[in-house]
Scaffold this active site. Structure first.
Site, PDB file in Angstrom:
ATOM      1  N   ASP A   9       0.901  -1.070  -0.086  1.00 20.38           N
ATOM      2  CA  ASP A   9       0.038   0.101  -0.033  1.00 20.38           C
ATOM      3  C   ASP A   9       1.034   1.226   0.150  1.00 20.38           C
ATOM      4  O   ASP A   9       1.851   1.338   0.985  1.00 20.38           O
ATOM      5  CB  ASP A   9      -0.753  -0.052   1.358  1.00 20.38           C
ATOM      6  CG  ASP A   9      -1.949   1.446   1.403  1.00 20.38           C
ATOM      7  OD1 ASP A   9      -2.785   0.882   2.317  1.00 20.38           O
ATOM      8  OD2 ASP A   9      -1.567   2.156   0.873  1.00 20.38           O
ATOM      9  N   ILE A  10       0.847   2.133  -1.080  1.00 20.15           N
ATOM     10  CA  ILE A  10       1.696   3.358  -1.145  1.00 20.15           C
ATOM     11  C   ILE A  10       1.454   4.255   0.088  1.00 20.15           C
ATOM     12  O   ILE A  10       2.512   4.949   0.454  1.00 20.15           O
ATOM     13  CB  ILE A  10       1.323   3.856  -2.496  1.00 20.15           C
ATOM     14  CG1 ILE A  10       2.558   4.734  -2.774  1.00 20.15           C
ATOM     15  CG2 ILE A  10       0.166   4.950  -2.650  1.00 20.15           C
ATOM     16  CD1 ILE A  10       2.773   5.258  -4.198  1.00 20.15           C
ATOM     17  N   ASN A  23      -7.081  12.584 -10.719  1.00 14.83           N
ATOM     18  CA  ASN A  23      -7.699  12.919 -12.178  1.00 14.83           C
ATOM     19  C   ASN A  23      -7.417  14.478 -12.112  1.00 14.83           C
ATOM     20  O   ASN A  23      -6.951  15.174 -11.299  1.00 14.83           O
ATOM     21  CB  ASN A  23      -9.310  12.727 -11.838  1.00 14.83           C
ATOM     22  CG  ASN A  23      -9.995  13.370 -10.666  1.00 14.83           C
ATOM     23  OD1 ASN A  23      -9.649  14.478 -10.539  1.00 14.83           O
ATOM     24  ND2 ASN A  23     -10.419  12.313  -9.893  1.00 14.83           N
ATOM     25  N   GLY A  31      -9.729   4.497  -5.911  1.00 15.48           N
ATOM     26  CA  GLY A  31      -8.233   3.709  -6.141  1.00 15.48           C
ATOM     27  C   GLY A  31      -7.280   4.393  -5.184  1.00 15.48           C
ATOM     28  O   GLY A  31      -7.688   4.660  -4.062  1.00 15.48           O
ATOM     29  N   VAL A  32      -6.108   4.480  -5.630  1.00 17.33           N
ATOM     30  CA  VAL A  32      -5.000   4.730  -5.139  1.00 17.33           C
ATOM     31  C   VAL A  32      -5.399   6.561  -4.574  1.00 17.33           C
ATOM     32  O   VAL A  32      -4.899   7.015  -3.550  1.00 17.33           O
ATOM     33  CB  VAL A  32      -3.772   4.689  -5.728  1.00 17.33           C
ATOM     34  CG1 VAL A  32      -3.575   5.701  -7.056  1.00 17.33           C
ATOM     35  CG2 VAL A  32      -2.480   5.025  -4.660  1.00 17.33           C
ATOM     36  N   ASP A  33      -5.975   7.206  -5.360  1.00 14.65           N
ATOM     37  CA  ASP A  33      -6.372   8.488  -4.949  1.00 14.65           C
ATOM     38  C   ASP A  33      -7.179   8.791  -3.797  1.00 14.65           C
ATOM     39  O   ASP A  33      -6.837   9.544  -2.832  1.00 14.65           O
ATOM     40  CB  ASP A  33      -7.203   9.186  -6.247  1.00 14.65           C
ATOM     41  CG  ASP A  33      -7.148  10.812  -6.238  1.00 14.65           C
ATOM     42  OD1 ASP A  33      -7.905  11.182  -7.161  1.00 14.65           O
ATOM     43  OD2 ASP A  33      -6.712  11.448  -5.451  1.00 14.65           O
ATOM     44  N   SER A 120      -2.372   4.688 -14.088  1.00 11.66           N
ATOM     45  CA  SER A 120      -3.362   4.340 -15.119  1.00 11.66           C
ATOM     46  C   SER A 120      -3.722   2.773 -15.019  1.00 11.66           C
ATOM     47  O   SER A 120      -4.793   2.519 -16.021  1.00 11.66           O
ATOM     48  CB  SER A 120      -2.851   4.879 -16.469  1.00 11.66           C
ATOM     49  OG  SER A 120      -3.136   6.119 -16.636  1.00 11.66           O
ATOM     50  N   GLY A 122      -5.598   1.113 -13.056  1.00  3.98           N
ATOM     51  CA  GLY A 122      -6.917   0.655 -12.435  1.00  3.98           C
ATOM     52  C   GLY A 122      -7.921   1.017 -13.010  1.00  3.98           C
ATOM     53  O   GLY A 122      -8.120   0.542 -14.140  1.00  3.98           O
ATOM     54  N   TYR A 124      -8.396   3.388 -14.903  1.00  8.08           N
ATOM     55  CA  TYR A 124      -8.099   4.161 -16.314  1.00  8.08           C
ATOM     56  C   TYR A 124      -7.687   2.733 -17.351  1.00  8.08           C
ATOM     57  O   TYR A 124      -7.376   3.114 -18.365  1.00  8.08           O
ATOM     58  CB  TYR A 124      -6.977   5.003 -16.228  1.00  8.08           C
ATOM     59  CG  TYR A 124      -7.453   6.459 -15.975  1.00  8.08           C
ATOM     60  CD1 TYR A 124      -8.849   6.506 -15.508  1.00  8.08           C
ATOM     61  CD2 TYR A 124      -6.770   7.618 -15.886  1.00  8.08           C
ATOM     62  CE1 TYR A 124      -9.331   7.881 -15.186  1.00  8.08           C
ATOM     63  CE2 TYR A 124      -7.133   8.565 -15.420  1.00  8.08           C
ATOM     64  CZ  TYR A 124      -8.520   8.847 -15.092  1.00  8.08           C
ATOM     65  OH  TYR A 124      -8.824  10.040 -14.538  1.00  8.08           O
TER      66      TYR A 124
HETATM   67  N1  APR Z   1      -1.517   1.633  -2.845  1.00 10.28           N
HETATM   68  C1  APR Z   1      -1.051   1.243  -4.254  1.00 10.28           C
HETATM   69  N2  APR Z   1      -1.621   0.979  -5.340  1.00 10.28           N
HETATM   70  C2  APR Z   1      -2.800   1.175  -5.230  1.00 10.28           C
HETATM   71  C3  APR Z   1      -3.638   1.534  -3.900  1.00 10.28           C
HETATM   72  C4  APR Z   1      -2.619   1.803  -2.757  1.00 10.28           C
HETATM   73  N3  APR Z   1      -3.275   1.945  -1.574  1.00 10.28           N
HETATM   74  N4  APR Z   1      -5.040   1.531  -4.177  1.00 10.28           N
HETATM   75  C5  APR Z   1      -5.165   1.266  -5.592  1.00 10.28           C
HETATM   76  N5  APR Z   1      -3.961   0.964  -6.044  1.00 10.28           N
HETATM   77  C6  APR Z   1      -3.373   0.532  -7.532  1.00 10.28           C
HETATM   78  C7  APR Z   1      -4.414   0.078  -8.372  1.00 10.28           C
HETATM   79  O1  APR Z   1      -4.783  -1.523  -7.998  1.00 10.28           O
HETATM   80  C8  APR Z   1      -3.804   0.155  -9.472  1.00 10.28           C
HETATM   81  O2  APR Z   1      -3.103  -1.011  -9.866  1.00 10.28           O
HETATM   82  O3  APR Z   1      -3.212   1.652  -8.201  1.00 10.28           O
HETATM   83  C9  APR Z   1      -3.204   1.269  -9.687  1.00 10.28           C
HETATM   84  C10 APR Z   1      -3.797   2.619 -10.178  1.00 10.28           C
HETATM   85  O4  APR Z   1      -4.982   2.435 -10.136  1.00 10.28           O
HETATM   86  P1  APR Z   1      -6.235   3.673  -9.784  1.00 10.28           P
HETATM   87  O5  APR Z   1      -6.165   4.299  -8.514  1.00 10.28           O
HETATM   88  O6  APR Z   1      -7.774   3.258 -10.309  1.00 10.28           O
HETATM   89  O7  APR Z   1      -5.469   4.765 -10.814  1.00 10.28           O
HETATM   90  P2  APR Z   1      -5.801   5.093 -12.295  1.00 10.28           P
HETATM   91  O8  APR Z   1      -6.189   3.788 -13.011  1.00 10.28           O
HETATM   92  O9  APR Z   1      -4.701   6.014 -12.693  1.00 10.28           O
HETATM   93  O10 APR Z   1      -7.376   5.883 -12.656  1.00 10.28           O
HETATM   94  C11 APR Z   1      -6.996   7.288 -12.063  1.00 10.28           C
HETATM   95  O11 APR Z   1      -9.125   6.769 -10.714  1.00 10.28           O
HETATM   96  O12 APR Z   1      -9.200   6.985  -8.425  1.00 10.28           O
HETATM   97  C12 APR Z   1      -9.557   7.733  -9.457  1.00 10.28           C
HETATM   98  O13 APR Z   1      -9.484   9.917  -8.948  1.00 10.28           O
HETATM   99  C13 APR Z   1      -8.651   8.935  -9.821  1.00 10.28           C
HETATM  100  O14 APR Z   1     -10.277   9.520 -11.760  1.00 10.28           O
HETATM  101  C14 APR Z   1      -8.873   9.091 -11.197  1.00 10.28           C
HETATM  102  C15 APR Z   1      -8.761   7.570 -11.723  1.00 10.28           C
END
Ligand code: APR
Length: 171
Positions: A9-10, A23, A31-33, A120, A122, A124
């Protein structure tokens, strides 16, 4: 420069800067955001509101913005916006730019270490193997050789994909 691949977990990273896959509005998400905003606390959202926005855009796709890190074990959060794989005209270039602009911001703020998620890969829907090759290739550029770079990957399949991409650059 070192590139570390970590299953985890980051929000647990201890790094000069932690990169958020945001975003363009930069006010949180899923997601990670969502995880980063929850862990960093309200100070992070307040800092994001202070980033100038034009027509609802604080950070265009492929660019990066830097804020304080709230409660996280970091000096900064770098918010970058990766491309939505399906529907972006040149997702590879946009993803390259997201990594490159994040690394450049880290250097310009005297960071020695940076932690990335799989931008991107997840919501995306970027194919992880293609994303890993791009991520490792940009991180290996000479301009970033003084940085300690870590990838925090949420599941073992991504860890293996990133390890494979790294191994291919060391052959
Ligand atoms: N720690 C590390 N990696 C994580 C965590 C975490 N706590 N939570 C999720 N991830 C991983 C996901 O499993 C994926 O492999 O981060 C990667 C990116 O996924 P997303 O968070 O969905 O990001 P992304 O694909 O870039 O989409 C961005 O999602 O959350 C929204 O606001 C954000 O609109 C934007 C979009």
């Amino acid at each position: 420069m070192t590139i570390n691949i970590i299953a985890g977990d980051i929000t647990t990273a201890i790094s000069d800067t932690i990169v958020n896959a945001a975003n363009s509005l930069m006010l949180g998400g899923g997601g990670v955001d969502g995880a980063i905003h929850r862990a960093a606390g309200p100070a992070l959202l307040k800092a994001c509101y202070e980033v100038p926005e034009i027509n609802g855009i604080r950070c265009p796709v492929g660019e990066a913005r830097i804020t304080e890190a709230g409660e996280l074990n970091a000096k900064y959060i770098i918010h970058t916006v990766g491309p939505m794989y399906y529907g972006h005209k040149n997702p590879a270039l946009a993803l390259e730019n997201a990594y490159r602009h994040s690394l450049q911001l880290a250097i310009s703020h005297q960071c020695q270490s940076i932690a990335f998620p799989a931008i991107s890969c997840g919501i995306y829907r970027y194919p992880p193997a293609q994303a890993a090759t791009i991520a490792i290739s940009v991180c290996n550029e000479a301009a970033f050789k003084q940085l300690d770079i870590s990838f925090y990957l949420f599941d073992q399949s991504l860890v293996s994909i990133w390890q494979q991409a790294l191994a291919e650059t060391e052959q």
